[in-house]
Design a protein around this motif. Structure first.
Motif, PDB file in Angstrom:
ATOM      1  N   LEU A   1      -9.267  -8.586   2.593  1.00  0.00           N
ATOM      2  CA  LEU A   1      -8.878  -7.184   2.369  1.00  0.00           C
ATOM      3  C   LEU A   1      -9.740  -6.600   1.256  1.00  0.00           C
ATOM      4  CD1 LEU A   1      -4.968  -7.443   2.272  1.00  0.00           C
ATOM      5  CD2 LEU A   1      -6.323  -6.371   4.092  1.00  0.00           C
ATOM      6  N   SER A   2     -10.113  -5.336   1.400  1.00  0.00           N
ATOM      7  CA  SER A   2     -10.781  -4.626   0.313  1.00  0.00           C
ATOM      8  C   SER A   2      -9.799  -4.399  -0.836  1.00  0.00           C
ATOM      9  CB  SER A   2     -11.272  -3.268   0.834  1.00  0.00           C
ATOM     10  OG  SER A   2     -11.588  -2.406  -0.256  1.00  0.00           O
ATOM     11  N   ILE A   3     -10.312  -4.337  -2.061  1.00  0.00           N
ATOM     12  CA  ILE A   3      -9.447  -3.972  -3.210  1.00  0.00           C
ATOM     13  C   ILE A   3      -8.829  -2.586  -2.976  1.00  0.00           C
ATOM     14  CG2 ILE A   3     -11.374  -2.983  -4.580  1.00  0.00           C
ATOM     15  CD1 ILE A   3      -8.488  -4.950  -6.118  1.00  0.00           C
ATOM     16  N   LEU A   4      -9.478  -1.748  -2.153  1.00  0.00           N
ATOM     17  CA  LEU A   4      -8.945  -0.410  -1.878  1.00  0.00           C
ATOM     18  C   LEU A   4      -7.776  -0.459  -0.896  1.00  0.00           C
ATOM     19  CD1 LEU A   4     -12.289   1.614  -1.519  1.00  0.00           C
ATOM     20  CD2 LEU A   4     -11.045   0.982  -3.585  1.00  0.00           C
ATOM     21  N   GLU A   5      -7.556  -1.612  -0.258  1.00  0.00           N
ATOM     22  CA  GLU A   5      -6.508  -1.725   0.763  1.00  0.00           C
ATOM     23  C   GLU A   5      -5.300  -2.531   0.307  1.00  0.00           C
ATOM     24  OE1 GLU A   5      -7.672  -2.903   4.878  1.00  0.00           O
ATOM     25  OE2 GLU A   5      -9.562  -3.393   3.919  1.00  0.00           O
ATOM     26  N   ILE A   6      -5.413  -3.260  -0.805  1.00  0.00           N
ATOM     27  CA  ILE A   6      -4.307  -4.176  -1.138  1.00  0.00           C
ATOM     28  C   ILE A   6      -3.047  -3.392  -1.484  1.00  0.00           C
ATOM     29  CG2 ILE A   6      -5.876  -6.006  -1.906  1.00  0.00           C
ATOM     30  CD1 ILE A   6      -4.818  -5.416  -4.796  1.00  0.00           C
ATOM     31  N   PRO A   7      -1.879  -3.901  -1.057  1.00  0.00           N
ATOM     32  CA  PRO A   7      -0.640  -3.169  -1.329  1.00  0.00           C
ATOM     33  C   PRO A   7      -0.301  -3.202  -2.821  1.00  0.00           C
ATOM     34  CG  PRO A   7      -0.177  -5.252  -0.210  1.00  0.00           C
ATOM     35  CD  PRO A   7      -1.662  -5.122  -0.271  1.00  0.00           C
ATOM     36  N   HIS A   8       0.130  -2.065  -3.349  1.00  0.00           N
ATOM     37  CA  HIS A   8       0.387  -1.990  -4.788  1.00  0.00           C
ATOM     38  C   HIS A   8       1.712  -2.637  -5.176  1.00  0.00           C
ATOM     39  CE1 HIS A   8       2.294   1.533  -3.056  1.00  0.00           C
ATOM     40  NE2 HIS A   8       3.033   1.652  -4.135  1.00  0.00           N
ATOM     41  N   ARG A   9       2.527  -3.022  -4.190  1.00  0.00           N
ATOM     42  CA  ARG A   9       3.767  -3.722  -4.533  1.00  0.00           C
ATOM     43  C   ARG A   9       3.724  -5.207  -4.144  1.00  0.00           C
ATOM     44  NH1 ARG A   9       6.806   0.289  -6.515  1.00  0.00           N
ATOM     45  NH2 ARG A   9       6.594   2.330  -5.531  1.00  0.00           N
ATOM     46  N   GLY A  10       2.552  -5.683  -3.761  1.00  0.00           N
ATOM     47  CA  GLY A  10       2.430  -7.091  -3.384  1.00  0.00           C
ATOM     48  C   GLY A  10       1.976  -7.948  -4.565  1.00  0.00           C
ATOM     49  N   ASN A  11       1.889  -9.262  -4.306  1.00  0.00           N
ATOM     50  CA  ASN A  11       1.520 -10.211  -5.361  1.00  0.00           C
ATOM     51  C   ASN A  11       0.116  -9.999  -5.885  1.00  0.00           C
ATOM     52  OD1 ASN A  11       3.927 -11.516  -5.399  1.00  0.00           O
ATOM     53  ND2 ASN A  11       3.320 -13.078  -3.902  1.00  0.00           N
TER      54      ASN A  11
ATOM     55  N   LYS B   1     -11.808 -11.188   7.713  1.00  0.00           N
ATOM     56  CA  LYS B   1     -11.357  -9.801   7.629  1.00  0.00           C
ATOM     57  C   LYS B   1     -10.023  -9.647   8.339  1.00  0.00           C
ATOM     58  CE  LYS B   1     -11.659  -5.481   6.572  1.00  0.00           C
ATOM     59  NZ  LYS B   1     -11.455  -5.102   5.168  1.00  0.00           N
ATOM     60  N   GLN B   2      -9.036  -9.112   7.619  1.00  0.00           N
ATOM     61  CA  GLN B   2      -7.725  -8.886   8.211  1.00  0.00           C
ATOM     62  C   GLN B   2      -7.643  -7.475   8.798  1.00  0.00           C
ATOM     63  OE1 GLN B   2      -4.260 -10.656   6.453  1.00  0.00           O
ATOM     64  NE2 GLN B   2      -5.368 -11.065   4.561  1.00  0.00           N
ATOM     65  N   ILE B   3      -6.775  -7.315   9.792  1.00  0.00           N
ATOM     66  CA  ILE B   3      -6.455  -5.961  10.245  1.00  0.00           C
ATOM     67  C   ILE B   3      -5.290  -5.504   9.381  1.00  0.00           C
ATOM     68  CG2 ILE B   3      -5.865  -4.467  12.174  1.00  0.00           C
ATOM     69  CD1 ILE B   3      -6.735  -6.629  14.091  1.00  0.00           C
ATOM     70  N   ASN B   4      -5.501  -4.420   8.639  1.00  0.00           N
ATOM     71  CA  ASN B   4      -4.495  -3.968   7.679  1.00  0.00           C
ATOM     72  C   ASN B   4      -3.694  -2.794   8.241  1.00  0.00           C
ATOM     73  OD1 ASN B   4      -2.992  -3.303   5.446  1.00  0.00           O
ATOM     74  ND2 ASN B   4      -4.690  -2.341   4.353  1.00  0.00           N
ATOM     75  N   PHE B   5      -2.454  -3.081   8.677  1.00  0.00           N
ATOM     76  CA  PHE B   5      -1.569  -2.036   9.182  1.00  0.00           C
ATOM     77  C   PHE B   5      -0.651  -1.500   8.075  1.00  0.00           C
ATOM     78  CE2 PHE B   5      -2.618  -4.338  13.168  1.00  0.00           C
ATOM     79  CZ  PHE B   5      -2.999  -3.263  13.962  1.00  0.00           C
ATOM     80  N   GLY B   6      -1.010  -1.751   6.828  1.00  0.00           N
ATOM     81  CA  GLY B   6      -0.193  -1.331   5.696  1.00  0.00           C
ATOM     82  C   GLY B   6      -0.025   0.186   5.631  1.00  0.00           C
ATOM     83  N   SER B   7       1.104   0.608   5.030  1.00  0.00           N
ATOM     84  CA  SER B   7       1.440   2.034   4.983  1.00  0.00           C
ATOM     85  C   SER B   7       0.682   2.753   3.870  1.00  0.00           C
ATOM     86  CB  SER B   7       2.935   2.202   4.795  1.00  0.00           C
ATOM     87  OG  SER B   7       3.313   1.654   3.552  1.00  0.00           O
ATOM     88  N   GLY B   8      -0.064   2.042   3.091  1.00  0.00           N
ATOM     89  CA  GLY B   8      -0.871   2.646   2.033  1.00  0.00           C
ATOM     90  C   GLY B   8      -0.647   1.948   0.716  1.00  0.00           C
ATOM     91  N   PRO B   9      -1.734   1.660  -0.026  1.00  0.00           N
ATOM     92  CA  PRO B   9      -3.144   1.845   0.289  1.00  0.00           C
ATOM     93  C   PRO B   9      -3.503   1.236   1.648  1.00  0.00           C
ATOM     94  CG  PRO B   9      -2.901   1.208  -2.013  1.00  0.00           C
ATOM     95  CD  PRO B   9      -1.553   1.114  -1.398  1.00  0.00           C
TER      96      PRO B   9
END
Lengths: 374, 374
Positions: free
Chosen positions: A39-49, B8-16
């Motif tokens: 994952l890009s640093i721009l994509e990581i979830p802000h509430r994840g580990n 590379k993961q497919i990121n279906f996250g709601s944001g980021p």
């Protein structure tokens, strides 16, 4: 500024400022793939580990670097210094009290003007009458009705700086945007200090706020959560989506800072500004703007050229030598070289040699001129 | 989320949220050297030509994509949706008026709660009684005392979405954080719309605000510049140091959006959400959460598993197949797949095949189980 070659420039800009090449490389790699997570640093979830670890490490490093105990907590906010100019009086001024400001220059004055939107303000000392070319006195015997004292530790525009901050009984609030982590200074004498990231901390978009937890005890519940330090602390800087990339870049820079140590950074900082001030005072073409030596900033070195031709000529000469970000603030003019933490001693030596080279060219022009007319 | 492989993961996250690989590559390169200037994008001065060009191009693209005329202007701010929740009532509510809010879910309700810090608020319609699993009615015959009507166009948590917005006489203010640029919708029916960057626009840390210039005419001068749309407009988004990297990443994404066109993006968006909803309705293991089809969001598709074992099992199965960011919001549970603009049709097809594969495994387990017990 030279824009056509792709040759790495030395950036003496006052901010957004230079960052070490190794920090830029790691930040760049993380935009593609953060720590091999896919994952890009721009994509990581802000509430994840992943982000929680970035946040916790950065907070621990800030406390370690500033030698703070657990009475302090660390926030990453958005909105730069100006949102702090709002939040500080909003949270800490109080209806029956007066906010105290030390007026050491433009940014100190802006902070004061913002406080005036929220209540009573008193300027406890000012160096406005000397066009801020020196520091005002640090206030003594502060009155009981003063809810906090606000100081701006480094004045980028004029090139003045407070060194160590004194222990006072009034809560001391310091804007350290342009000199945090550049020296030891008794950070724990502050009830709250803050700094935008784009000078000594990391990348524009994150603002570091460090505060004594007891400061949040009496914050009015009429302040909405986003602008309320108490609510931001409760949510550990993730009340909403934080500027993840700017905070991560700050973490990389904090690691770099710890590896180098504040003591070494301070030693080099003294060396860098001595090198440059010695050259300014020796060089026949330039004059320092701050004449009171003990008020001089180690971060921003401001000086004037003897005349407009020299100013324009030296500016072009720097440009040709891939030296960027040198113009003085429009209210002061001349030159301003910012020697933030990422600037190396070697880069300042390079600058000094460019100044000497330019002087030699001018002197030889003068001789030719005298000879031709002789 | 799988964190150990660098695949590379497919990121279906709601944001980021996910960004296109070509945008990530350009953003990554700019961190080392912005457009062969010899400066990192993190170092460029925010008042120089380099950033002025980024700003102007991004503003022009936003207006072009939303088909807006010169009555509109574009701002890049910090602080995310929550700072807009503050600034909107602060700037536009007015002492003798009431702010109107449409309550379509958690974020709409949060926006309303922030407005209550600043004055009178009225909820003009709500779908709270159905746990927000459908849209409320769009308010009609709005009273004269309503200073503005606030709507949240896409409700990420529940997976509902407004399509086109109607032309109304009350100033319409829309939070488009999670569906901007995903469809044509009559952007010019809004007096102001805003969106955080970390879904369809770019990277966390920048907030896009688009407004009719006439909206700023009556803003009280008692609002400090940083929180005052009028002052921010006057300073063209550089009242203070903006989040340069987040805005530049947004520009890269805006260029990508224009190259693709909103029409194509909308066509693909319909295709992506049809693919996924068809599979959810066909698949024996899952049930869609939004039953009113015309209220379904094309951006966030929420569904439940038949039981906890299936939920846990499918979550692990996705993890094993490098599919990330799938958990439903804690208040709703189940799964949420976000199909923002950077997600491709092929990635949704991949997801659908993983869902089918998982179903087949469960069915074969069931058969084995029945056979063993048969």
């Amino acid at each position: 500024m030279k824009e056509d070659k792709g040759i790495k420039q030395i950036n003496f800009g006052s901010g957004p400022a230079a960052l070490p090449p190794e920090v830029l490389l790691q930040a760049s790699e993380a935009v593609i793939d953060y720590n091999q997570t896919g994952l890009s640093i721009l994509e990581i979830p802000h509430r994840g580990n992943l982000f929680a670890n970035i946040l916790e490490e950065s907070k621990a490093l800030v406390k370690e670097l500033c030698e703070l105990n657990d009475e302090y907590d660390v926030l990453w906010l958005q909105g730069g210094g100006r949102l702090q100019f709002c939040m500080i009086p909003m949270n800490f001024l109080g209806a029956q009290k007066t906010a105290g400001y030390v007026d050491s220059g433009h940014w100190a004055d802006e902070a004061k003007k913002y406080a005036e939107y929220y209540g009573n303000v008193r300027v406890l000392s000012s160096s406005k009458e000397s066009n801020y070319s020196r520091l005002p006195d640090f206030p003594k015997n502060i009155a009981q009705d003063i809810s906090y004292l606000h100081v701006t530790t480094n004045n980028t525009i004029y090139g003045t700086q407070w060194g160590s901050l004194p222990a006072i009984t009034t809560p001391l609030i310091a804007d350290m945007s342009s000199d945090i982590f550049s020296r030891k200074r008794g950070y724990s004498n502050c009830a709250l200090f803050y700094a935008v990231a784009q000078k000594n901390i990391g990348a524009a978009g994150a603002t570091l706020v460090v505060l004594r937890k007891e400061m949040t005890k009496n914050i009015a519940s009429t302040i909405p959560p986003m602008l309320n330090y108490n609510e931001q602390l409760k949510k550990n800087s993730v009340l909403n989506t934080p500027p993840v990339f700017a905070i991560y870049t700050s973490l990389l820079m904090l690691r770099w800072t710890r590896q180098k140590s504040i003591a070494t950074i301070e030693k080099e900082s003294i060396e860098k500004c001595s090198l440059l001030y010695n050259e300014i005072e020796r060089n026949t073409l330039f004059t320092p703007i701050v004449t009171v030596k003990e008020h001089r900033s180690r971060m921003n070195i401001c000086f004037a050229a003897n005349n407009y031709e020299i100013e324009k000529g030296f500016s072009d000469f720097c440009n040709q030598h891939y030296i960027a970000g040198i113009e003085g603030h429009r209210t002061v003019g001349g030159f301003r070289f910012s020697l933030y933490n990422a600037i190396t001693v070697q880069q300042v030596e390079r600058l000094v040699s460019v100044m000497q080279e330019y002087e030699a060219i001018q002197n030889s022009k003068l001789k030719t001129h005298n000879y031709t007319n002789g």
